[in-house]
Design a protein around this motif. Structure first.
Motif, PDB file in Angstrom:
ATOM      1  N   UNK A   2       0.866  -1.174   0.000  1.00 30.71           N
ATOM      2  CA  UNK A   2       0.000   0.000   0.000  1.00 30.71           C
ATOM      3  C   UNK A   2       0.903   1.224   0.000  1.00 30.71           C
ATOM      4  N   UNK A  19       0.895  -3.442   4.581  1.00 28.48           N
ATOM      5  CA  UNK A  19      -0.037  -2.817   5.532  1.00 28.48           C
ATOM      6  C   UNK A  19       0.288  -3.128   7.005  1.00 28.48           C
ATOM      7  N   UNK A  20       1.032  -4.200   7.244  1.00 25.52           N
ATOM      8  CA  UNK A  20       1.380  -4.563   8.618  1.00 25.52           C
ATOM      9  C   UNK A  20       2.395  -3.624   9.253  1.00 25.52           C
ATOM     10  N   UNK A  22       4.282  -1.134  11.196  1.00 26.88           N
ATOM     11  CA  UNK A  22       3.947  -0.223  12.288  1.00 26.88           C
ATOM     12  C   UNK A  22       4.614   1.117  12.021  1.00 26.88           C
ATOM     13  N   UNK A  61       2.082   1.044  18.355  1.00 26.96           N
ATOM     14  CA  UNK A  61       0.698   0.589  18.403  1.00 26.96           C
ATOM     15  C   UNK A  61      -0.130   1.381  17.397  1.00 26.96           C
ATOM     16  N   UNK A  65      -0.006   2.798   7.621  1.00 24.40           N
ATOM     17  CA  UNK A  65      -1.060   3.079   6.623  1.00 24.40           C
ATOM     18  C   UNK A  65      -2.219   3.847   7.218  1.00 24.40           C
TER      19      UNK A  65
ATOM     20  N   UNK B   4      -2.652  -8.995   6.293  1.00 24.81           N
ATOM     21  CA  UNK B   4      -4.059  -8.664   6.096  1.00 24.81           C
ATOM     22  C   UNK B   4      -4.145  -7.624   4.988  1.00 24.81           C
ATOM     23  N   UNK B   6      -5.887  -4.009   3.819  1.00 23.96           N
ATOM     24  CA  UNK B   6      -6.279  -2.827   4.574  1.00 23.96           C
ATOM     25  C   UNK B   6      -7.277  -1.996   3.784  1.00 23.96           C
ATOM     26  N   UNK B   8     -10.010   1.503   3.940  1.00 25.36           N
ATOM     27  CA  UNK B   8     -10.331   2.709   4.702  1.00 25.36           C
ATOM     28  C   UNK B   8     -11.565   3.401   4.131  1.00 25.36           C
ATOM     29  N   UNK B  28     -11.082  -1.706  12.654  1.00 25.54           N
ATOM     30  CA  UNK B  28      -9.970  -1.091  13.376  1.00 25.54           C
ATOM     31  C   UNK B  28     -10.413   0.303  13.811  1.00 25.54           C
ATOM     32  N   UNK B  31      -7.076   0.987  17.653  1.00 23.32           N
ATOM     33  CA  UNK B  31      -6.084  -0.080  17.551  1.00 23.32           C
ATOM     34  C   UNK B  31      -5.372  -0.414  18.849  1.00 23.32           C
ATOM     35  N   UNK B  35      -4.422  -4.036  17.881  1.00 24.49           N
ATOM     36  CA  UNK B  35      -3.060  -4.219  17.348  1.00 24.49           C
ATOM     37  C   UNK B  35      -2.166  -5.034  18.294  1.00 24.49           C
ATOM     38  N   UNK B  50     -10.631   0.036   8.542  1.00 27.85           N
ATOM     39  CA  UNK B  50     -10.267   1.142   9.431  1.00 27.85           C
ATOM     40  C   UNK B  50     -11.392   2.184   9.455  1.00 27.85           C
TER      41      UNK B  50
END
Ligand SMILES: Cc1cc2nc3c(=O)[nH]c(=O)nc-3n(C[C@H](O)[C@H](O)[C@H](O)COP(=O)(O)OP(=O)(O)OC[C@H]3O[C@@H](n4cnc5c(N)ncnc54)[C@H](O)[C@@H]3O)c2cc1C
Ligand code: FES
Ligand code: FES
Lengths: 166, 267
Positions: A2, A19-20, A22, A61, A65, B4, B6, B8, B28, B31, B35, B50
Protein backbone atom coordinates in the motif's frame (compact mmCIF):
# COMPACT_ATOMS: atom_id res chain seq x y z
CA UNK A 1 1.72 -3.30 -0.73
CA UNK A 2 0.00 0.00 0.00
CA UNK A 3 1.23 3.50 -0.61
CA UNK A 4 1.60 5.83 2.31
CA UNK A 5 2.46 9.53 2.27
CA UNK A 6 3.47 11.37 5.42
CA UNK A 7 5.16 14.56 6.45
CA UNK A 8 7.94 13.57 8.82
CA UNK A 9 9.82 16.34 10.62
CA UNK A 10 8.62 18.72 7.95
CA UNK A 11 9.73 16.57 5.01
CA UNK A 12 7.26 14.88 2.65
CA UNK A 13 7.84 11.14 2.27
CA UNK A 14 6.03 8.53 0.21
CA UNK A 15 6.64 4.79 0.23
CA UNK A 16 5.06 1.51 -0.75
CA UNK A 17 4.74 -0.64 2.37
CA UNK A 18 3.16 -3.83 3.66
CA UNK A 19 -0.04 -2.82 5.53
CA UNK A 20 1.38 -4.56 8.62
CA UNK A 21 4.14 -1.98 8.94
CA UNK A 22 3.95 -0.22 12.29
CA UNK A 23 4.63 3.50 12.35
CA UNK A 24 7.74 2.90 14.47
CA UNK A 25 9.04 0.37 11.95
CA UNK A 26 8.41 2.79 9.11
CA UNK A 27 10.32 5.55 10.91
CA UNK A 28 13.25 3.37 11.92
CA UNK A 29 13.60 1.00 8.99
CA UNK A 30 12.32 2.94 5.99
CA UNK A 31 13.41 6.42 7.02
CA UNK A 32 16.37 5.40 9.20
CA UNK A 33 15.16 7.70 11.96
CA UNK A 34 16.41 5.48 14.75
CA UNK A 35 15.93 8.01 17.54
CA UNK A 36 12.47 6.59 18.15
CA UNK A 37 13.00 3.41 20.20
CA UNK A 38 11.14 0.16 20.75
CA UNK A 39 11.30 -0.79 24.40
CA UNK A 40 8.48 -3.21 25.04
CA UNK A 41 6.63 -3.56 21.73
CA UNK A 42 3.51 -4.17 23.88
CA UNK A 43 2.20 -0.59 24.25
CA UNK A 44 3.42 -0.10 27.81
CA UNK A 45 6.74 1.73 27.95
CA UNK A 46 6.48 4.88 25.83
CA UNK A 47 9.99 4.62 24.30
CA UNK A 48 8.29 4.85 20.89
CA UNK A 49 6.31 8.06 21.50
CA UNK A 50 6.18 10.47 18.56
CA UNK A 51 3.82 13.33 17.76
CA UNK A 52 1.07 12.54 15.28
CA UNK A 53 -0.60 15.74 14.06
CA UNK A 54 0.67 17.36 17.22
CA UNK A 55 -0.35 14.69 19.71
CA UNK A 56 1.81 12.14 21.53
CA UNK A 57 1.10 8.56 20.44
CA UNK A 58 2.78 5.19 20.81
CA UNK A 59 4.15 4.47 17.36
CA UNK A 60 4.50 0.75 18.16
CA UNK A 61 0.70 0.59 18.40
CA UNK A 62 -0.13 2.55 15.27
CA UNK A 63 -0.17 1.28 11.69
CA UNK A 64 1.71 3.49 9.24
CA UNK A 65 -1.06 3.08 6.62
CA UNK A 66 -3.67 4.20 9.12
CA UNK A 67 -2.01 7.62 9.49
CA UNK A 68 -1.55 8.27 5.77
CA UNK A 69 -1.63 12.02 5.12
CA UNK A 70 -0.61 12.94 8.67
CA UNK A 71 2.26 14.94 10.04
CA UNK A 72 4.74 13.17 12.31
CA UNK A 73 7.42 14.70 14.52
CA UNK A 74 10.12 12.49 15.99
CA UNK A 75 12.92 13.30 18.44
CA UNK A 76 15.12 14.12 15.41
CA UNK A 77 12.71 16.92 14.54
CA UNK A 78 13.03 18.89 17.78
CA UNK A 79 16.48 20.51 17.63
CA UNK A 80 17.18 23.27 15.18
CA UNK A 81 20.58 22.53 13.71
CA UNK A 82 23.09 22.25 16.54
CA UNK A 83 20.86 24.05 19.04
CA UNK A 84 19.01 21.60 21.25
CA UNK A 85 15.30 22.12 21.89
CA UNK A 86 14.76 23.66 25.37
CA UNK A 87 13.33 20.35 26.63
CA UNK A 88 16.38 18.42 25.39
CA UNK A 89 18.65 21.01 27.00
CA UNK A 90 16.73 20.67 30.29
CA UNK A 91 17.22 16.87 30.28
CA UNK A 92 20.96 17.40 29.82
CA UNK A 93 21.16 20.15 32.42
CA UNK A 94 19.19 18.22 35.08
CA UNK A 95 20.70 14.83 34.36
CA UNK A 96 17.31 13.48 33.29
CA UNK A 97 18.80 10.38 31.73
CA UNK A 98 21.25 7.59 32.39
CA UNK A 99 21.35 4.98 29.64
CA UNK A 100 19.17 7.19 27.44
CA UNK A 101 16.95 4.46 26.05
CA UNK A 102 13.68 5.94 27.34
CA UNK A 103 14.78 9.53 26.69
CA UNK A 104 13.37 10.17 23.18
CA UNK A 105 9.94 9.01 24.36
CA UNK A 106 10.26 10.96 27.60
CA UNK A 107 11.13 14.17 25.76
CA UNK A 108 8.36 13.79 23.15
CA UNK A 109 5.89 13.10 25.99
CA UNK A 110 7.21 16.10 27.92
CA UNK A 111 6.73 18.45 24.97
CA UNK A 112 3.21 17.04 24.50
CA UNK A 113 2.53 17.73 28.17
CA UNK A 114 3.51 21.38 27.68
CA UNK A 115 1.34 21.54 24.55
CA UNK A 116 -1.65 20.31 26.55
CA UNK A 117 -1.08 21.98 29.90
CA UNK A 118 1.11 25.04 29.40
CA UNK A 119 4.48 26.07 30.79
CA UNK A 120 3.89 25.78 34.52
CA UNK A 121 3.78 22.14 35.47
CA UNK A 122 3.77 20.93 39.07
CA UNK A 123 5.37 17.70 40.18
CA UNK A 124 2.09 15.83 40.68
CA UNK A 125 0.86 16.66 37.18
CA UNK A 126 4.16 15.64 35.60
CA UNK A 127 4.23 12.33 37.45
CA UNK A 128 0.63 11.55 36.53
CA UNK A 129 1.19 12.40 32.88
CA UNK A 130 4.25 10.13 32.77
CA UNK A 131 1.96 7.14 33.36
CA UNK A 132 2.75 5.86 29.88
CA UNK A 133 6.54 6.18 30.05
CA UNK A 134 8.81 3.74 31.83
CA UNK A 135 12.44 4.33 32.78
CA UNK A 136 14.56 1.50 34.16
CA UNK A 137 17.47 3.70 35.25
CA UNK A 138 16.80 7.06 36.78
CA UNK A 139 14.08 6.53 39.38
CA UNK A 140 12.27 9.43 37.64
CA UNK A 141 13.26 12.25 40.04
CA UNK A 142 15.54 14.01 37.60
CA UNK A 143 13.19 13.40 34.69
CA UNK A 144 10.43 15.19 36.62
CA UNK A 145 12.80 18.07 37.45
CA UNK A 146 13.96 18.28 33.84
CA UNK A 147 10.39 18.43 32.52
CA UNK A 148 9.39 21.20 34.95
CA UNK A 149 12.48 23.21 33.97
CA UNK A 150 12.12 22.43 30.27
CA UNK A 151 8.50 23.57 30.31
CA UNK A 152 9.47 26.92 31.84
CA UNK A 153 12.34 27.26 29.39
CA UNK A 154 10.00 26.61 26.47
CA UNK A 155 7.90 29.51 27.75
CA UNK A 156 10.90 31.82 28.00
CA UNK A 157 12.25 30.79 24.63
CA UNK A 158 8.85 31.53 23.18
CA UNK A 159 9.17 28.09 21.64
CA UNK A 160 6.03 27.61 19.60
CA UNK A 161 3.67 25.39 21.58
CA UNK A 162 3.37 23.19 18.55
CA UNK A 163 6.41 22.34 16.51
CA UNK A 164 6.58 23.98 13.13
CA UNK A 165 6.62 20.58 11.46
CA UNK A 166 3.19 19.88 12.87
CA UNK B 1 1.40 -10.04 12.97
CA UNK B 2 -0.11 -12.08 10.14
CA UNK B 3 -0.77 -10.42 6.80
CA UNK B 4 -4.06 -8.66 6.10
CA UNK B 5 -5.53 -6.38 3.50
CA UNK B 6 -6.28 -2.83 4.57
CA UNK B 7 -9.41 -0.83 3.77
CA UNK B 8 -10.33 2.71 4.70
CA UNK B 9 -13.99 3.56 4.07
CA UNK B 10 -15.26 7.10 4.58
CA UNK B 11 -18.65 6.32 6.12
CA UNK B 12 -20.17 3.75 8.47
CA UNK B 13 -22.35 2.49 5.63
CA UNK B 14 -19.31 1.82 3.41
CA UNK B 15 -17.60 0.15 6.35
CA UNK B 16 -20.57 -2.18 6.84
CA UNK B 17 -20.54 -3.12 3.16
CA UNK B 18 -16.82 -3.93 3.26
CA UNK B 19 -17.20 -5.89 6.47
CA UNK B 20 -19.93 -8.01 4.90
CA UNK B 21 -17.91 -8.63 1.71
CA UNK B 22 -14.59 -9.63 3.26
CA UNK B 23 -14.40 -12.92 5.03
CA UNK B 24 -12.76 -12.74 8.45
CA UNK B 25 -12.57 -8.94 8.43
CA UNK B 26 -12.27 -6.88 11.58
CA UNK B 27 -12.93 -3.23 12.34
CA UNK B 28 -9.97 -1.09 13.38
CA UNK B 29 -10.67 1.90 15.62
CA UNK B 30 -7.83 3.27 17.79
CA UNK B 31 -6.08 -0.08 17.55
CA UNK B 32 -5.00 0.01 21.18
CA UNK B 33 -6.53 -3.33 21.95
CA UNK B 34 -6.64 -4.90 18.50
CA UNK B 35 -3.06 -4.22 17.35
CA UNK B 36 -1.39 -5.62 20.50
CA UNK B 37 -3.59 -8.73 20.11
CA UNK B 38 -2.61 -9.09 16.46
CA UNK B 39 1.06 -8.63 17.30
CA UNK B 40 0.76 -11.53 19.72
CA UNK B 41 -1.01 -13.47 16.98
CA UNK B 42 -4.03 -13.95 19.19
CA UNK B 43 -6.09 -12.35 16.43
CA UNK B 44 -5.41 -12.83 12.74
CA UNK B 45 -8.05 -11.03 10.66
CA UNK B 46 -7.59 -11.36 6.92
CA UNK B 47 -8.78 -7.79 6.39
CA UNK B 48 -8.86 -4.63 8.49
CA UNK B 49 -11.60 -2.08 7.93
CA UNK B 50 -10.27 1.14 9.43
CA UNK B 51 -12.99 3.45 10.77
CA UNK B 52 -10.52 6.34 11.04
CA UNK B 53 -11.86 8.24 8.03
CA UNK B 54 -15.57 7.84 8.83
CA UNK B 55 -16.47 11.44 9.69
CA UNK B 56 -20.01 10.34 10.62
CA UNK B 57 -18.61 8.38 13.58
CA UNK B 58 -16.81 11.33 15.18
CA UNK B 59 -17.80 14.09 17.50
CA UNK B 60 -19.74 15.05 20.60
CA UNK B 61 -23.18 16.68 20.60
CA UNK B 62 -25.71 17.61 23.26
CA UNK B 63 -29.17 16.64 22.05
CA UNK B 64 -31.95 17.59 24.44
CA UNK B 65 -31.16 15.88 27.72
CA UNK B 66 -28.55 13.57 26.21
CA UNK B 67 -24.85 13.73 25.48
CA UNK B 68 -24.21 11.82 22.25
CA UNK B 69 -20.66 10.66 21.56
CA UNK B 70 -19.59 9.24 18.19
CA UNK B 71 -17.90 5.82 18.26
CA UNK B 72 -14.58 7.16 16.89
CA UNK B 73 -14.28 9.91 19.49
CA UNK B 74 -11.05 9.44 21.45
CA UNK B 75 -10.77 9.27 25.24
CA UNK B 76 -8.75 12.52 25.15
CA UNK B 77 -11.52 14.28 23.21
CA UNK B 78 -14.19 13.17 25.71
CA UNK B 79 -12.00 14.20 28.66
CA UNK B 80 -11.33 17.66 27.20
CA UNK B 81 -14.85 18.31 25.88
CA UNK B 82 -16.49 21.40 27.46
CA UNK B 83 -19.90 19.85 26.67
CA UNK B 84 -19.15 16.63 28.55
CA UNK B 85 -17.44 18.50 31.40
CA UNK B 86 -20.53 20.66 31.85
CA UNK B 87 -23.20 17.97 31.42
CA UNK B 88 -21.63 14.87 33.03
CA UNK B 89 -18.31 15.83 34.66
CA UNK B 90 -17.81 12.30 36.01
CA UNK B 91 -17.76 10.97 32.44
CA UNK B 92 -15.04 13.45 31.42
CA UNK B 93 -13.12 12.48 34.56
CA UNK B 94 -13.42 8.77 33.69
CA UNK B 95 -12.21 9.30 30.12
CA UNK B 96 -9.27 11.35 31.42
CA UNK B 97 -8.16 8.46 33.61
CA UNK B 98 -8.10 5.71 31.00
CA UNK B 99 -4.58 4.36 30.47
CA UNK B 100 -2.08 7.16 29.87
CA UNK B 101 -2.06 10.33 27.71
CA UNK B 102 -0.78 8.48 24.62
CA UNK B 103 -3.42 5.75 24.89
CA UNK B 104 -6.09 8.45 25.30
CA UNK B 105 -4.98 10.12 22.07
CA UNK B 106 -5.78 6.97 20.05
CA UNK B 107 -8.27 4.80 21.98
CA UNK B 108 -11.96 5.36 21.21
CA UNK B 109 -15.25 4.93 23.05
CA UNK B 110 -16.60 2.66 20.30
CA UNK B 111 -13.58 0.36 20.48
CA UNK B 112 -13.73 0.28 24.25
CA UNK B 113 -17.41 -0.68 24.51
CA UNK B 114 -17.21 -3.15 21.60
CA UNK B 115 -14.28 -4.86 23.29
CA UNK B 116 -16.01 -5.00 26.73
CA UNK B 117 -12.84 -5.76 28.65
CA UNK B 118 -13.91 -6.74 32.18
CA UNK B 119 -11.46 -4.16 33.58
CA UNK B 120 -12.35 -1.31 31.20
CA UNK B 121 -13.76 1.96 32.53
CA UNK B 122 -16.49 2.94 30.08
CA UNK B 123 -18.78 -0.08 30.68
CA UNK B 124 -19.34 1.13 34.28
CA UNK B 125 -20.37 4.59 33.05
CA UNK B 126 -22.74 3.21 30.41
CA UNK B 127 -24.45 0.89 32.88
CA UNK B 128 -24.76 3.42 35.73
CA UNK B 129 -25.90 6.28 33.52
CA UNK B 130 -28.39 4.12 31.62
CA UNK B 131 -26.75 4.88 28.28
CA UNK B 132 -27.94 3.65 24.90
CA UNK B 133 -25.55 2.06 22.41
CA UNK B 134 -26.54 2.95 18.86
CA UNK B 135 -25.37 0.66 16.05
CA UNK B 136 -25.83 0.74 12.30
CA UNK B 137 -28.79 -1.60 12.86
CA UNK B 138 -30.49 -0.81 16.19
CA UNK B 139 -30.41 0.75 19.64
CA UNK B 140 -29.49 -1.25 22.72
CA UNK B 141 -29.56 -0.36 26.40
CA UNK B 142 -26.26 -0.86 28.23
CA UNK B 143 -27.82 -3.82 30.04
CA UNK B 144 -28.69 -5.51 26.76
CA UNK B 145 -25.35 -4.60 25.19
CA UNK B 146 -22.80 -5.95 27.71
CA UNK B 147 -23.42 -9.69 27.86
CA UNK B 148 -20.28 -11.16 29.47
CA UNK B 149 -16.47 -11.23 29.52
CA UNK B 150 -15.38 -9.59 26.26
CA UNK B 151 -18.90 -10.36 25.01
CA UNK B 152 -21.47 -7.94 23.65
CA UNK B 153 -24.81 -8.22 21.87
CA UNK B 154 -23.16 -7.06 18.62
CA UNK B 155 -23.90 -9.32 15.67
CA UNK B 156 -21.35 -10.25 13.04
CA UNK B 157 -20.73 -7.15 10.94
CA UNK B 158 -22.58 -4.78 13.27
CA UNK B 159 -20.93 -1.41 13.96
CA UNK B 160 -21.28 0.79 17.05
CA UNK B 161 -21.98 4.26 15.67
CA UNK B 162 -22.50 6.28 18.86
CA UNK B 163 -23.30 6.16 22.55
CA UNK B 164 -26.02 8.35 24.04
CA UNK B 165 -25.77 9.27 27.74
CA UNK B 166 -28.75 10.81 29.56
CA UNK B 167 -27.72 13.83 31.65
CA UNK B 168 -28.13 12.96 35.33
CA UNK B 169 -28.33 15.19 38.39
CA UNK B 170 -25.32 13.66 40.13
CA UNK B 171 -22.59 11.22 39.13
CA UNK B 172 -19.18 10.13 40.32
CA UNK B 173 -16.48 7.61 39.37
CA UNK B 174 -13.65 6.14 41.38
CA UNK B 175 -11.20 3.47 40.34
CA UNK B 176 -8.45 1.60 42.07
CA UNK B 177 -6.00 1.31 39.23
CA UNK B 178 -3.81 -1.61 38.48
CA UNK B 179 -0.51 0.21 38.96
CA UNK B 180 1.05 -1.35 35.87
CA UNK B 181 -1.74 -1.38 33.29
CA UNK B 182 -3.94 1.48 34.67
CA UNK B 183 -7.01 -0.64 34.00
CA UNK B 184 -9.52 -0.86 36.84
CA UNK B 185 -8.74 -3.40 39.55
CA UNK B 186 -12.10 -2.13 40.77
CA UNK B 187 -13.98 0.85 39.38
CA UNK B 188 -17.36 2.09 40.64
CA UNK B 189 -19.62 4.56 38.84
CA UNK B 190 -22.60 5.99 40.75
CA UNK B 191 -25.37 8.04 39.17
CA UNK B 192 -28.52 9.66 40.51
CA UNK B 193 -31.23 10.48 38.02
CA UNK B 194 -34.40 11.87 39.59
CA UNK B 195 -35.33 9.35 42.28
CA UNK B 196 -33.34 6.52 40.69
CA UNK B 197 -29.82 5.58 41.77
CA UNK B 198 -27.51 3.21 39.91
CA UNK B 199 -24.20 1.78 41.07
CA UNK B 200 -22.14 -0.06 38.45
CA UNK B 201 -18.96 -1.99 39.18
CA UNK B 202 -16.20 -2.80 36.69
CA UNK B 203 -12.91 -4.70 37.08
CA UNK B 204 -14.34 -7.03 39.71
CA UNK B 205 -17.02 -9.26 38.23
CA UNK B 206 -16.33 -12.74 36.88
CA UNK B 207 -18.91 -11.93 34.20
CA UNK B 208 -17.82 -8.33 33.53
CA UNK B 209 -19.56 -5.13 34.59
CA UNK B 210 -22.52 -5.46 37.02
CA UNK B 211 -24.84 -3.43 39.26
CA UNK B 212 -24.82 -3.49 43.08
CA UNK B 213 -28.49 -3.44 44.14
CA UNK B 214 -27.89 -3.16 47.94
CA UNK B 215 -25.82 -0.01 47.47
CA UNK B 216 -28.43 1.40 45.09
CA UNK B 217 -31.19 0.87 47.69
CA UNK B 218 -29.11 2.45 50.45
CA UNK B 219 -28.27 5.48 48.28
CA UNK B 220 -31.86 5.81 47.12
CA UNK B 221 -32.94 6.32 50.74
CA UNK B 222 -30.28 9.01 51.13
CA UNK B 223 -27.65 9.93 48.55
CA UNK B 224 -24.69 10.36 50.89
CA UNK B 225 -21.40 8.60 51.66
CA UNK B 226 -22.70 7.67 55.13
CA UNK B 227 -25.49 5.58 53.62
CA UNK B 228 -22.84 3.06 52.53
CA UNK B 229 -21.39 2.65 56.05
CA UNK B 230 -21.21 -0.99 56.99
CA UNK B 231 -22.32 -2.20 53.56
CA UNK B 232 -20.11 -4.99 52.21
CA UNK B 233 -20.15 -6.65 48.83
CA UNK B 234 -19.92 -10.43 48.86
CA UNK B 235 -16.77 -12.05 47.42
CA UNK B 236 -18.94 -14.59 45.57
CA UNK B 237 -18.66 -14.11 41.81
CA UNK B 238 -15.75 -11.69 42.24
CA UNK B 239 -12.49 -12.12 40.27
CA UNK B 240 -9.29 -13.28 41.84
CA UNK B 241 -5.87 -13.04 40.18
CA UNK B 242 -2.24 -12.28 41.04
CA UNK B 243 -3.13 -8.63 41.60
CA UNK B 244 -5.93 -9.12 44.11
CA UNK B 245 -7.94 -12.00 45.55
CA UNK B 246 -11.77 -11.94 45.54
CA UNK B 247 -12.02 -10.81 49.20
CA UNK B 248 -9.73 -7.85 48.62
CA UNK B 249 -11.56 -6.84 45.43
CA UNK B 250 -14.92 -7.14 47.22
CA UNK B 251 -13.60 -4.83 49.93
CA UNK B 252 -12.39 -2.35 47.29
CA UNK B 253 -15.90 -2.21 45.82
CA UNK B 254 -17.18 -0.68 49.06
CA UNK B 255 -14.26 1.75 49.27
CA UNK B 256 -14.53 2.87 45.64
CA UNK B 257 -18.33 3.25 45.94
CA UNK B 258 -17.83 5.68 48.83
CA UNK B 259 -15.23 7.65 46.91
CA UNK B 260 -17.54 7.82 43.89
CA UNK B 261 -20.43 9.12 46.02
CA UNK B 262 -18.08 11.64 47.65
CA UNK B 263 -17.14 12.89 44.17
CA UNK B 264 -20.80 13.01 43.11
CA UNK B 265 -21.86 14.99 46.18
CA UNK B 266 -18.80 17.22 46.24
CA UNK B 267 -17.96 16.06 49.76
C1 LIG C 1 -1.24 0.64 27.81
C2 LIG C 1 -2.75 0.61 27.73
C3 LIG C 1 -3.48 0.96 28.85
C4 LIG C 1 -4.87 0.94 28.81
N1 LIG C 1 -5.58 1.29 29.94
C5 LIG C 1 -6.93 1.28 29.93
C6 LIG C 1 -7.68 1.67 31.09
O1 LIG C 1 -7.14 2.07 32.12
N2 LIG C 1 -9.03 1.60 31.01
C7 LIG C 1 -9.68 1.21 29.87
O2 LIG C 1 -10.91 1.20 29.87
N3 LIG C 1 -9.00 0.87 28.77
C8 LIG C 1 -7.64 0.89 28.77
N4 LIG C 1 -6.95 0.55 27.62
C9 LIG C 1 -7.70 0.15 26.42
C10 LIG C 1 -7.97 1.35 25.53
O3 LIG C 1 -8.95 2.18 26.13
C11 LIG C 1 -8.42 0.89 24.15
O4 LIG C 1 -8.25 1.98 23.36
C12 LIG C 1 -9.84 0.39 24.02
O5 LIG C 1 -10.16 -0.66 24.85
C13 LIG C 1 -10.13 -0.10 22.62
O6 LIG C 1 -10.41 0.98 21.83
P1 LIG C 1 -9.72 1.17 20.42
O7 LIG C 1 -10.36 2.37 19.84
O8 LIG C 1 -8.27 1.20 20.57
O9 LIG C 1 -10.25 -0.10 19.64
P2 LIG C 1 -9.52 -1.19 18.71
O10 LIG C 1 -8.37 -1.78 19.42
O11 LIG C 1 -9.29 -0.62 17.38
O12 LIG C 1 -10.71 -2.25 18.61
C14 LIG C 1 -11.08 -3.07 19.70
C15 LIG C 1 -12.13 -4.08 19.26
O13 LIG C 1 -13.38 -3.45 19.03
C16 LIG C 1 -13.80 -3.61 17.68
N5 LIG C 1 -14.38 -2.31 17.30
C17 LIG C 1 -13.73 -1.11 17.30
N6 LIG C 1 -14.58 -0.12 16.98
C18 LIG C 1 -15.79 -0.69 16.78
C19 LIG C 1 -17.09 -0.17 16.44
N7 LIG C 1 -17.30 1.16 16.25
N8 LIG C 1 -18.11 -1.04 16.31
C20 LIG C 1 -17.91 -2.38 16.51
N9 LIG C 1 -16.73 -2.91 16.85
C21 LIG C 1 -15.67 -2.08 16.98
C22 LIG C 1 -12.57 -4.00 16.91
O14 LIG C 1 -12.88 -4.79 15.80
C23 LIG C 1 -11.79 -4.79 17.95
O15 LIG C 1 -12.26 -6.10 18.04
C24 LIG C 1 -5.55 0.56 27.62
C25 LIG C 1 -4.81 0.22 26.48
C26 LIG C 1 -3.42 0.24 26.53
C27 LIG C 1 -2.65 -0.13 25.30
S1 FES D 1 7.70 0.27 22.44
FE1 FES D 1 5.83 1.32 22.19
S2 FES D 1 5.12 1.48 24.19
FE2 FES D 1 6.95 0.31 24.45
S1 FES E 1 17.59 6.38 31.26
FE1 FES E 1 17.75 4.24 31.01
S2 FES E 1 15.69 3.69 30.73
FE2 FES E 1 15.51 5.73 31.28
Amino acid sequence: MTTVSLTVNGRAVTAAIDPRTLLVQFLRENLRLTGTHVGCDTSQCGACVVHLDGKAVKSCTTLAVAVDGSSVTTIEGLASGDALHPMQEAFREHHGLQCGFCTPGMIMSAVDMVNRRGHHLDEKTIREDLDGNICRCTGYHNIVKAIAAGAEAMGRAGAPLRQAAE
Amino acid sequence: MYAFTYHKPTSARQAATLLAKKEDAKLLAGGHTLLPTMKQRLAAPSALVDLGACADLKGIAVKGRNVVIGAMTTHAEVAASPEVQAAIPALAYLAGHIGDPHVRHRGTIGGSVANNDPAADYPAALLALGATVVTNKRKLSAEEFFTGLYETALDEGEIVTRVSFPVVSRAGYAKFRNPASRYAMVGVFVAKRGGEVRVAVTGAGEGGVFRWPEAEAALKARFAVKSLDGLKHTADGINGDIHADPEYRAHLIGVMAKQAVAQATGK
